[in-house]
Design an enzyme around this catalytic site. Structure first.
Site, PDB file in Angstrom:
ATOM      1  CB  THR A  45      -0.913   0.020   1.243  1.00 34.93           C
ATOM      2  OG1 THR A  45      -0.099  -0.017   2.418  1.00 34.93           O
ATOM      3  CG2 THR A  45      -1.870  -1.152   1.239  1.00 34.93           C
ATOM      4  CE1 TYR A  46       2.068   7.574  -1.985  1.00 32.89           C
ATOM      5  CE2 TYR A  46       1.156   8.391   0.076  1.00 32.89           C
ATOM      6  CZ  TYR A  46       1.920   8.584  -1.060  1.00 32.89           C
ATOM      7  OH  TYR A  46       2.532   9.792  -1.264  1.00 32.89           O
ATOM      8  N   PRO A  47       3.103   4.071   0.982  1.00 34.63           N
ATOM      9  CG  PRO A  47       5.274   4.522   0.248  1.00 34.63           C
ATOM     10  CD  PRO A  47       3.889   4.169  -0.242  1.00 34.63           C
TER      11      PRO A  47
END
Length: 85
Positions: A45-47
């Site tokens: 997922t988006y970090p």
């Protein structure tokens, strides 16, 4: 019972950086770069989000991408990104 199973929350970026520093001896900037690289390959997922749980739709999509991209060759991408342990 299924309700008794502990469901671990996702790392936030600060926790991920701390864990990677501890386990892999890499800097916060290196951790962010690895997380970003994995995100761009649709493997995480988006970090930079503080979201701690996945929606059902996102979890399903990640599972599908993982099954296609990682399971057939589990060490290819990770070996390139992570230093030797």
């Amino acid at each position: 019972a299924a309700s008794d199973v502990y469901k671990r929350q996702l790392f936030n970026l600060a926790e991920l950086q701390a864990e990677c520093a501890k386990r892999f001896k890499i800097s916060p900037d290196e951790t962010l770069q690895v997380a970003q690289d994995l995100y761009e390959k649709k493997l995480t997922t988006y970090p930079r989000t503080d979201a701690r749980v996945l929606s059902t739709a996102v979890a399903k999509e990640i599972g599908e991408v993982y099954a296609v991209n990682v399971i057939p060759r589990p060490h290819d991408d990770i070996a390139k990104i992570l230093p030797s342990i």
